[in-house]
Design a protein around this motif. Structure first.
Motif, PDB file in Angstrom:
ATOM      1  N   GLU A 147     -12.192  28.223  -1.171  1.00  0.00           N
ATOM      2  CA  GLU A 147     -11.484  29.765  -2.257  1.00  0.00           C
ATOM      3  C   GLU A 147     -11.683  29.497  -3.780  1.00  0.00           C
ATOM      4  OE1 GLU A 147      -6.336  30.737  -3.111  1.00  0.00           O
ATOM      5  OE2 GLU A 147      -6.531  29.141  -2.964  1.00  0.00           O
ATOM      6  N   THR A 148     -11.900  29.102  -4.697  1.00  0.00           N
ATOM      7  CA  THR A 148     -12.735  28.837  -5.617  1.00  0.00           C
ATOM      8  C   THR A 148     -14.309  29.857  -5.814  1.00  0.00           C
ATOM      9  OG1 THR A 148     -11.357  27.201  -6.524  1.00  0.00           O
ATOM     10  CG2 THR A 148     -13.926  28.047  -7.888  1.00  0.00           C
ATOM     11  N   LEU A 149     -15.406  29.120  -4.221  1.00  0.00           N
ATOM     12  CA  LEU A 149     -16.535  29.098  -4.193  1.00  0.00           C
ATOM     13  C   LEU A 149     -16.568  30.808  -3.923  1.00  0.00           C
ATOM     14  CD1 LEU A 149     -19.541  28.586  -4.306  1.00  0.00           C
ATOM     15  CD2 LEU A 149     -18.874  28.040  -1.719  1.00  0.00           C
ATOM     16  N   GLU A 150     -14.862  31.218  -2.850  1.00  0.00           N
ATOM     17  CA  GLU A 150     -15.250  32.430  -2.544  1.00  0.00           C
ATOM     18  C   GLU A 150     -14.535  33.842  -3.224  1.00  0.00           C
ATOM     19  OE1 GLU A 150     -12.025  35.687  -0.188  1.00  0.00           O
ATOM     20  OE2 GLU A 150     -12.228  33.317   0.906  1.00  0.00           O
ATOM     21  N   ALA A 151     -14.384  33.410  -4.509  1.00  0.00           N
ATOM     22  CA  ALA A 151     -14.120  34.452  -5.262  1.00  0.00           C
ATOM     23  C   ALA A 151     -15.512  34.033  -6.762  1.00  0.00           C
ATOM     24  CB  ALA A 151     -12.771  33.830  -6.566  1.00  0.00           C
ATOM     25  N   LEU A 152     -15.683  32.800  -6.719  1.00  0.00           N
ATOM     26  CA  LEU A 152     -17.295  33.178  -7.411  1.00  0.00           C
ATOM     27  C   LEU A 152     -17.976  33.643  -7.109  1.00  0.00           C
ATOM     28  CD1 LEU A 152     -17.572  29.975  -8.806  1.00  0.00           C
ATOM     29  CD2 LEU A 152     -17.421  31.697  -9.865  1.00  0.00           C
ATOM     30  N   ARG A 153     -18.231  34.025  -5.399  1.00  0.00           N
ATOM     31  CA  ARG A 153     -19.331  34.833  -5.020  1.00  0.00           C
ATOM     32  C   ARG A 153     -19.029  35.949  -5.213  1.00  0.00           C
ATOM     33  NH1 ARG A 153     -20.566  30.578   0.129  1.00  0.00           N
ATOM     34  NH2 ARG A 153     -22.354  29.546  -1.056  1.00  0.00           N
ATOM     35  N   LYS A 154     -17.898  36.665  -4.875  1.00  0.00           N
ATOM     36  CA  LYS A 154     -17.968  37.788  -5.769  1.00  0.00           C
ATOM     37  C   LYS A 154     -18.646  38.527  -6.706  1.00  0.00           C
ATOM     38  CE  LYS A 154     -13.141  38.152  -3.638  1.00  0.00           C
ATOM     39  NZ  LYS A 154     -11.900  38.115  -3.718  1.00  0.00           N
ATOM     40  N   ASN A 155     -18.597  37.652  -7.576  1.00  0.00           N
ATOM     41  CA  ASN A 155     -19.719  38.199  -8.552  1.00  0.00           C
ATOM     42  C   ASN A 155     -20.428  37.953  -8.950  1.00  0.00           C
ATOM     43  OD1 ASN A 155     -17.457  40.002  -9.803  1.00  0.00           O
ATOM     44  ND2 ASN A 155     -16.104  38.390 -10.107  1.00  0.00           N
ATOM     45  N   TYR A 156     -21.188  36.462  -8.351  1.00  0.00           N
ATOM     46  CA  TYR A 156     -22.293  35.803  -8.851  1.00  0.00           C
ATOM     47  C   TYR A 156     -23.124  35.444  -6.784  1.00  0.00           C
ATOM     48  CZ  TYR A 156     -20.433  34.712 -13.071  1.00  0.00           C
ATOM     49  OH  TYR A 156     -19.707  34.469 -14.553  1.00  0.00           O
ATOM     50  N   GLU A 157     -24.188  35.754  -6.782  1.00  0.00           N
ATOM     51  CA  GLU A 157     -24.753  34.623  -5.850  1.00  0.00           C
ATOM     52  C   GLU A 157     -24.882  33.132  -6.493  1.00  0.00           C
ATOM     53  OE1 GLU A 157     -29.499  34.600  -4.102  1.00  0.00           O
ATOM     54  OE2 GLU A 157     -29.475  36.694  -5.422  1.00  0.00           O
ATOM     55  N   VAL A 158     -24.114  32.648  -5.325  1.00  0.00           N
ATOM     56  CA  VAL A 158     -23.999  31.232  -5.179  1.00  0.00           C
ATOM     57  C   VAL A 158     -24.963  30.564  -4.582  1.00  0.00           C
ATOM     58  CG1 VAL A 158     -21.957  29.659  -5.651  1.00  0.00           C
ATOM     59  CG2 VAL A 158     -21.924  31.669  -6.805  1.00  0.00           C
ATOM     60  N   LYS A 159     -26.010  29.629  -4.841  1.00  0.00           N
ATOM     61  CA  LYS A 159     -26.115  29.042  -3.893  1.00  0.00           C
ATOM     62  C   LYS A 159     -25.940  27.303  -3.844  1.00  0.00           C
ATOM     63  CE  LYS A 159     -30.649  30.590  -4.381  1.00  0.00           C
ATOM     64  NZ  LYS A 159     -32.350  31.035  -5.046  1.00  0.00           N
ATOM     65  N   GLU A 160     -25.374  26.676  -2.621  1.00  0.00           N
ATOM     66  CA  GLU A 160     -24.756  25.981  -2.347  1.00  0.00           C
ATOM     67  C   GLU A 160     -25.181  24.426  -2.047  1.00  0.00           C
ATOM     68  OE1 GLU A 160     -19.960  24.871  -0.105  1.00  0.00           O
ATOM     69  OE2 GLU A 160     -21.411  26.108   0.601  1.00  0.00           O
ATOM     70  N   GLU A 161     -24.982  23.177  -2.608  1.00  0.00           N
ATOM     71  CA  GLU A 161     -25.812  22.396  -2.200  1.00  0.00           C
ATOM     72  C   GLU A 161     -24.714  21.031  -2.733  1.00  0.00           C
ATOM     73  OE1 GLU A 161     -28.481  19.369  -4.539  1.00  0.00           O
ATOM     74  OE2 GLU A 161     -28.768  20.707  -5.110  1.00  0.00           O
ATOM     75  N   ILE A 162     -24.444  20.481  -0.861  1.00  0.00           N
ATOM     76  CA  ILE A 162     -23.019  19.599  -0.962  1.00  0.00           C
ATOM     77  C   ILE A 162     -23.834  18.280  -1.492  1.00  0.00           C
ATOM     78  CG2 ILE A 162     -21.143  18.713   1.005  1.00  0.00           C
ATOM     79  CD1 ILE A 162     -20.624  21.512   0.288  1.00  0.00           C
ATOM     80  N   VAL A 163     -23.208  17.347  -2.301  1.00  0.00           N
ATOM     81  CA  VAL A 163     -23.880  16.543  -2.331  1.00  0.00           C
ATOM     82  C   VAL A 163     -22.905  15.553  -1.780  1.00  0.00           C
ATOM     83  CG1 VAL A 163     -23.258  14.602  -4.270  1.00  0.00           C
ATOM     84  CG2 VAL A 163     -23.855  17.446  -4.646  1.00  0.00           C
ATOM     85  N   SER A 164     -21.468  15.288  -1.484  1.00  0.00           N
ATOM     86  CA  SER A 164     -20.802  14.292  -0.555  1.00  0.00           C
ATOM     87  C   SER A 164     -19.792  14.904   0.137  1.00  0.00           C
ATOM     88  CB  SER A 164     -20.888  13.125  -1.259  1.00  0.00           C
ATOM     89  OG  SER A 164     -19.570  13.745  -2.545  1.00  0.00           O
ATOM     90  N   THR A 165     -19.151  14.662   1.152  1.00  0.00           N
ATOM     91  CA  THR A 165     -17.907  14.665   1.606  1.00  0.00           C
ATOM     92  C   THR A 165     -17.203  13.560   1.672  1.00  0.00           C
ATOM     93  OG1 THR A 165     -18.600  14.896   3.794  1.00  0.00           O
ATOM     94  CG2 THR A 165     -18.346  16.901   2.929  1.00  0.00           C
ATOM     95  N   TYR A 166     -15.522  13.572   0.935  1.00  0.00           N
ATOM     96  CA  TYR A 166     -15.030  12.699   1.622  1.00  0.00           C
ATOM     97  C   TYR A 166     -13.210  12.951   1.733  1.00  0.00           C
ATOM     98  CZ  TYR A 166     -13.001  14.431  -3.267  1.00  0.00           C
ATOM     99  OH  TYR A 166     -12.648  15.386  -3.972  1.00  0.00           O
ATOM    100  N   GLU A 167     -12.883  11.958   2.401  1.00  0.00           N
ATOM    101  CA  GLU A 167     -11.750  11.929   3.097  1.00  0.00           C
ATOM    102  C   GLU A 167     -10.901  11.332   1.787  1.00  0.00           C
ATOM    103  OE1 GLU A 167      -8.679  10.170   6.296  1.00  0.00           O
ATOM    104  OE2 GLU A 167     -10.532   9.744   6.819  1.00  0.00           O
ATOM    105  N   GLU A 168     -10.015  12.220   2.075  1.00  0.00           N
ATOM    106  CA  GLU A 168      -8.392  12.521   0.378  1.00  0.00           C
ATOM    107  C   GLU A 168      -7.639  11.194   1.347  1.00  0.00           C
ATOM    108  OE1 GLU A 168      -7.172  16.317  -0.891  1.00  0.00           O
ATOM    109  OE2 GLU A 168      -9.148  16.073  -2.366  1.00  0.00           O
ATOM    110  N   GLY A 169      -7.274  11.063   0.009  1.00  0.00           N
ATOM    111  CA  GLY A 169      -6.081  10.149  -0.315  1.00  0.00           C
ATOM    112  C   GLY A 169      -4.486  10.435   0.648  1.00  0.00           C
TER     113      GLY A 169
END
Length: 181
Positions: free
Chosen positions: A132-154
């Motif tokens: 949701e936050t990335l989508e909102a940022l992309r409305k005003n900025y060109e955002v290049k996304e680099e995933i560092v890691s994913t994890y399972e939340e508690g």
């Protein structure tokens, strides 16, 4: 100055201990509250020419309403006021202050900003709020996304998300990423 704490001289040990904790905690909490209000004043004065502005305080935090074009400038300004300028006002403070930064499009869901500079944000948080936050940022900025890691939340994080999140994403995993703007 004398302060009165209820039950400080009580016959019951638990009530006396509570009074002692209150008397010790009062000094710390009072100083923190004063510093938050002073930081709010500093930040508000610095943002007078901006469309972004402080919105509210919550305990030891200041919540901002940020204009999309001013996100990076506002992050720097807020951190500068809350970590540096506030110490000049309170010379009795002898330890450094660290202002944590979170970013989100909802009051109940945000991402931790681990670091940022002129052209990037290093963020970490719940996958649903991330999308949701990335989508909102992309409305005003060109955002290049680099995933560092994913994890399972508690379990607690997932339960909170399921009961409190009503956005379009169904992701419940955690994500750490670098956003280049």
């Amino acid at each position: 100055t004398k302060l009165f704490f209820e039950n400080f001289n009580s016959e019951k040990r638990s009530e006396r201990e509570r009074g002692k904790r209150q008397s010790q905690n009062y000094i710390v909490q009072s100083a923190a509250a004063e510093m938050v209000i002073d930081s709010l004043t500093l930040v508000n004065n610095e943002m007078k020419s901006m469309q972004s502005h402080p919105w509210e305080t919550t305990h030891d935090s200041i919540v901002f309403d940020l204009h999309p074009d001013e996100i990076m400038k506002a992050l720097k300004l807020g951190k500068s006021c809350m970590e540096g300028k506030i110490l000049a006002m309170h010379d009795w403070m002898t330890v450094p202050l660290v202002a944590d930064v979170n970013l989100g499009v909802r009051w109940d869901g945000d991402l931790v900003v681990n670091s940022f500079d002129d052209d990037h944000l290093h963020v970490k948080g719940n996958g649903a709020y991330y999308d949701e936050t990335l989508e909102a940022l992309r409305k005003n900025y060109e955002v290049k996304e680099e995933i560092v890691s994913t994890y399972e939340e508690g379990v607690n994080d997932t339960i909170t998300t399921k009961s409190g999140y009503s956005g379009g994403s169904t992701r419940k995993d955690g994500i750490e990423a670098i956003w280049r703007i």
